[in-house]
Design a protein around this motif. Structure first.
Motif, PDB file in Angstrom:
ATOM      1  N   ASN A   1       0.837  -1.198   0.000  1.00 39.17           N
ATOM      2  CA  ASN A   1       0.000   0.000   0.000  1.00 39.17           C
ATOM      3  C   ASN A   1       0.870   1.245   0.000  1.00 39.17           C
ATOM      4  O   ASN A   1       2.007   1.211   0.472  1.00 39.17           O
ATOM      5  CB  ASN A   1      -0.903   0.038   1.242  1.00 39.17           C
ATOM      6  CG  ASN A   1      -1.986  -1.006   1.198  1.00 39.17           C
ATOM      7  OD1 ASN A   1      -2.266  -1.600   0.157  1.00 39.17           O
ATOM      8  ND2 ASN A   1      -2.608  -1.254   2.331  1.00 39.17           N
TER       9      ASN A   1
ATOM     10  N   SER B   1      -7.849   6.025  -9.678  1.00 33.28           N
ATOM     11  CA  SER B   1      -6.671   5.453 -10.335  1.00 33.28           C
ATOM     12  C   SER B   1      -7.001   5.315 -11.815  1.00 33.28           C
ATOM     13  O   SER B   1      -8.062   4.806 -12.169  1.00 33.28           O
ATOM     14  CB  SER B   1      -6.344   4.076  -9.748  1.00 33.28           C
ATOM     15  OG  SER B   1      -5.336   3.439 -10.512  1.00 33.28           O
TER      16      SER B   1
ATOM     17  N   ALA C   1      -3.363  -0.448  -9.764  1.00 35.62           N
ATOM     18  CA  ALA C   1      -3.570   0.000  -8.386  1.00 35.62           C
ATOM     19  C   ALA C   1      -4.986   0.526  -8.214  1.00 35.62           C
ATOM     20  O   ALA C   1      -5.548   1.139  -9.127  1.00 35.62           O
ATOM     21  CB  ALA C   1      -2.564   1.074  -8.019  1.00 35.62           C
TER      22      ALA C   1
ATOM     23  N   GLN D   1      -3.720   0.588  -3.164  1.00 37.34           N
ATOM     24  CA  GLN D   1      -3.271  -0.800  -3.056  1.00 37.34           C
ATOM     25  C   GLN D   1      -2.732  -1.200  -4.418  1.00 37.34           C
ATOM     26  O   GLN D   1      -3.449  -1.147  -5.417  1.00 37.34           O
ATOM     27  CB  GLN D   1      -4.433  -1.690  -2.655  1.00 37.34           C
ATOM     28  CG  GLN D   1      -4.070  -3.150  -2.565  1.00 37.34           C
ATOM     29  CD  GLN D   1      -5.302  -4.014  -2.291  1.00 37.34           C
ATOM     30  OE1 GLN D   1      -6.427  -3.574  -2.434  1.00 37.34           O
ATOM     31  NE2 GLN D   1      -5.051  -5.256  -1.911  1.00 37.34           N
ATOM     32  N   THR D   2      -1.450  -1.607  -4.462  1.00 38.44           N
ATOM     33  CA  THR D   2      -0.844  -2.013  -5.729  1.00 38.44           C
ATOM     34  C   THR D   2      -1.206  -3.459  -6.011  1.00 38.44           C
ATOM     35  O   THR D   2      -1.141  -4.322  -5.140  1.00 38.44           O
ATOM     36  CB  THR D   2       0.682  -1.827  -5.694  1.00 38.44           C
ATOM     37  OG1 THR D   2       1.234  -2.621  -4.649  1.00 38.44           O
ATOM     38  CG2 THR D   2       1.046  -0.366  -5.461  1.00 38.44           C
TER      39      THR D   2
ATOM     40  N   VAL E   1       4.519   0.605 -10.504  1.00 41.78           N
ATOM     41  CA  VAL E   1       4.468  -0.589  -9.665  1.00 41.78           C
ATOM     42  C   VAL E   1       5.332  -1.661 -10.317  1.00 41.78           C
ATOM     43  O   VAL E   1       5.219  -1.916 -11.510  1.00 41.78           O
ATOM     44  CB  VAL E   1       3.015  -1.093  -9.496  1.00 41.78           C
ATOM     45  CG1 VAL E   1       2.973  -2.348  -8.634  1.00 41.78           C
ATOM     46  CG2 VAL E   1       2.142   0.005  -8.895  1.00 41.78           C
TER      47      VAL E   1
END
Length: 187
Positions: free
Chosen positions: A54, A79, A85, A98-99, A122
């Motif tokens: 996160n 996003s 994410a 949150q990825t 990410v």
């Protein structure tokens, strides 16, 4: 006497102030004008994060009076690539992304026609890194020239003011002092 402005609304307010002494009354009119939102900044502005972790974002509104205020809980978070994410709008986790998978996305915060963005990359191999930057110094506004009574605090995006008589923020009046705290990172 001093007037302490505690109004935080978004419309102009007309206030009548009355002073009385020995049966003599005088009134004065005061118009409270709220600051207007100029832009939204998202912190961190660029970030890299590993999959499955996160990252917490914050949104700051920059206002036309030079001040800024945290808006994390009132903006709409989005996003641009929800496969990479997802970002929360829930009150207990607003701005937490949150990825989910490798890739890139833009995390946006919007309010009142203004949007601030942050690029997020990410990866499974990149080390976790978050840009360390902010959008101003924390100003402590005091009534009196010797830091007498703390009236309020706010984040000031820039320290370059020319307040005309009676126009200083947070209702500090014309005799006031300010202490700014924070760190400055030169370009």
């Amino acid at each position: 006497g001093y007037v302490n402005n505690t109004y935080t609304g978004t419309t102009h307010q007309n206030v009548t102030i009355t002073a009385s002494l020995s049966g003599v009354n005088e009134t004065a009119s005061l118009i409270i004008t709220p600051a207007n939102l100029d832009s939204i900044n998202v912190v961190p502005s660029n970030a890299s994060q590993n999959v499955g972790k996160n990252i917490e974002y914050q949104a700051y509104g920059v206002f036309d009076d030079g001040g800024s205020s945290e808006l994390t809980d009132v903006v709409l978070w989005v996003s641009s690539n929800t496969a990479v994410a997802k970002v929360s709008n829930a009150s207990e986790s607003s701005g937490v992304a949150q990825t989910l998978a490798e890739g890139s996305t833009t995390i946006s915060a919007s309010l009142g026609g203004f949007t601030g963005n942050s690029a997020l990359t990410v990866s499974d191999t990149d080390p976790e890194s978050i840009a360390d930057e902010g959008f101003g110094l924390l100003g402590y506004y005091h009534d009196g020239r010797n830091f007498d009574t703390l009236v309020g605090q706010r984040i000031d995006a820039q320290i370059n003011y020319d307040w005309d008589r009676g126009l200083a923020p947070l209702g500090v009046g014309d005799q006031f002092s300010i202490r700014w705290e924070g760190q400055i990172k030169p370009l």
